[in-house]
Design a protein around this motif. Structure first.
Motif, PDB file in Angstrom:
ATOM      1  N   TYR A 125       0.829  -1.201   0.000  1.00  0.00           N
ATOM      2  CA  TYR A 125       0.000   0.000   0.000  1.00  0.00           C
ATOM      3  C   TYR A 125       0.869   1.259   0.000  1.00  0.00           C
ATOM      4  O   TYR A 125       0.616   2.204  -0.747  1.00  0.00           O
ATOM      5  CB  TYR A 125      -0.929   0.000   1.222  1.00  0.00           C
ATOM      6  CG  TYR A 125      -1.563   1.339   1.489  1.00  0.00           C
ATOM      7  CD1 TYR A 125      -2.600   1.811   0.691  1.00  0.00           C
ATOM      8  CD2 TYR A 125      -1.112   2.148   2.527  1.00  0.00           C
ATOM      9  CE1 TYR A 125      -3.160   3.044   0.919  1.00  0.00           C
ATOM     10  CE2 TYR A 125      -1.672   3.378   2.769  1.00  0.00           C
ATOM     11  CZ  TYR A 125      -2.702   3.831   1.968  1.00  0.00           C
ATOM     12  OH  TYR A 125      -3.251   5.058   2.187  1.00  0.00           O
ATOM     13  N   GLN A 128       2.462   1.711  -3.373  1.00  0.00           N
ATOM     14  CA  GLN A 128       1.438   2.168  -4.315  1.00  0.00           C
ATOM     15  C   GLN A 128       1.176   3.667  -4.154  1.00  0.00           C
ATOM     16  O   GLN A 128       1.042   4.387  -5.148  1.00  0.00           O
ATOM     17  CB  GLN A 128       0.145   1.386  -4.073  1.00  0.00           C
ATOM     18  CG  GLN A 128      -1.059   1.905  -4.817  1.00  0.00           C
ATOM     19  CD  GLN A 128      -2.348   1.265  -4.299  1.00  0.00           C
ATOM     20  OE1 GLN A 128      -2.328   0.135  -3.816  1.00  0.00           O
ATOM     21  NE2 GLN A 128      -3.427   1.976  -4.392  1.00  0.00           N
ATOM     22  N   GLU A 129       1.141   4.148  -2.916  1.00  0.00           N
ATOM     23  CA  GLU A 129       0.856   5.562  -2.659  1.00  0.00           C
ATOM     24  C   GLU A 129       2.031   6.472  -3.016  1.00  0.00           C
ATOM     25  O   GLU A 129       1.819   7.608  -3.437  1.00  0.00           O
ATOM     26  CB  GLU A 129       0.468   5.767  -1.191  1.00  0.00           C
ATOM     27  CG  GLU A 129      -0.844   5.126  -0.815  1.00  0.00           C
ATOM     28  CD  GLU A 129      -2.028   5.725  -1.550  1.00  0.00           C
ATOM     29  OE1 GLU A 129      -2.139   6.966  -1.588  1.00  0.00           O
ATOM     30  OE2 GLU A 129      -2.824   4.944  -2.113  1.00  0.00           O
ATOM     31  N   ARG A 131       4.420   5.703  -5.263  1.00  0.00           N
ATOM     32  CA  ARG A 131       4.927   5.380  -6.600  1.00  0.00           C
ATOM     33  C   ARG A 131       5.088   6.617  -7.492  1.00  0.00           C
ATOM     34  O   ARG A 131       6.120   6.769  -8.156  1.00  0.00           O
ATOM     35  CB  ARG A 131       4.035   4.334  -7.269  1.00  0.00           C
ATOM     36  CG  ARG A 131       4.397   3.986  -8.705  1.00  0.00           C
ATOM     37  CD  ARG A 131       5.813   3.520  -8.912  1.00  0.00           C
ATOM     38  NE  ARG A 131       6.090   2.282  -8.233  1.00  0.00           N
ATOM     39  CZ  ARG A 131       7.322   1.784  -8.092  1.00  0.00           C
ATOM     40  NH1 ARG A 131       8.362   2.409  -8.602  1.00  0.00           N
ATOM     41  NH2 ARG A 131       7.512   0.657  -7.442  1.00  0.00           N
TER      42      ARG A 131
END
Length: 161
Positions: A125, A128-129, A131
């Motif tokens: 997570y 992903q945030e 990236r």
């Protein structure tokens, strides 16, 4: 306070000692004018949003240097928490401003370590945030660089099919 006590007539060691370590009899008789009290508990009334905003603002300072970045990262690692993605993004940008690529990668490793036994839930997570920031800055994750495996890692001959 010690200097004021000396100037106001407390010249003997006994009187100064009574000022800092008053006896119960002196307290009851009202002879003690000041007592040093040290609170042993440091409860913070800072909310999570204020905490995040404080660290984000710290990393976003334009005059931040390498020592300040490392100090804040070390403080975060000493706390019982996983930093929010916005704090991680601000820290990565600070690493870029001080031109320290290795520190950015090591910070990502430290964040992964902070995830503990929930690393398979939390770390993906976080990546992903952050990236978009990683792509903007050109920073690879430790996994992309192969740092998640030992240096001389070879696939087991028993796993080859």
């Amino acid at each position: 306070m010690f200097r004021n006590a000396m100037l106001s007539g407390f010249s003997s060691v006994r009187n100064v000692k009574n000022l800092f370590f008053p006896s119960l009899a002196n307290i009851k008789q009202g002879r003690v004018s000041a007592v040093c009290i040290r609170s042993m508990s440091k409860h913070s009334s800072e909310t999570e949003e204020e905490f995040d905003a404080r660290y984000e603002a710290y990393f976003n300072r334009s005059d931040i240097d390498g020592w300040d970045v490392r100090k804040a990262m070390n403080d975060l690692q000493g706390m019982d928490l996983v930093p929010e993605p916005k704090i991680i993004s601000a820290a990565l940008k600070a690493c870029r401003r001080v031109n320290d690529y290795a520190l950015a990668v090591r910070f990502l490793e430290a964040v992964k370590d902070k995830c503990g036994n929930r690393v398979k839930e939390i770390y993906p997570y976080i990546i992903q945030e952050v990236r978009p920031i990683l792509d903007e800055l050109g920073v690879n994750t430790p996994e992309e660089m192969g740092y998640d495996k030992p240096e001389l890692y070879l696939e087991s001959v028993y796993d080859i099919h």
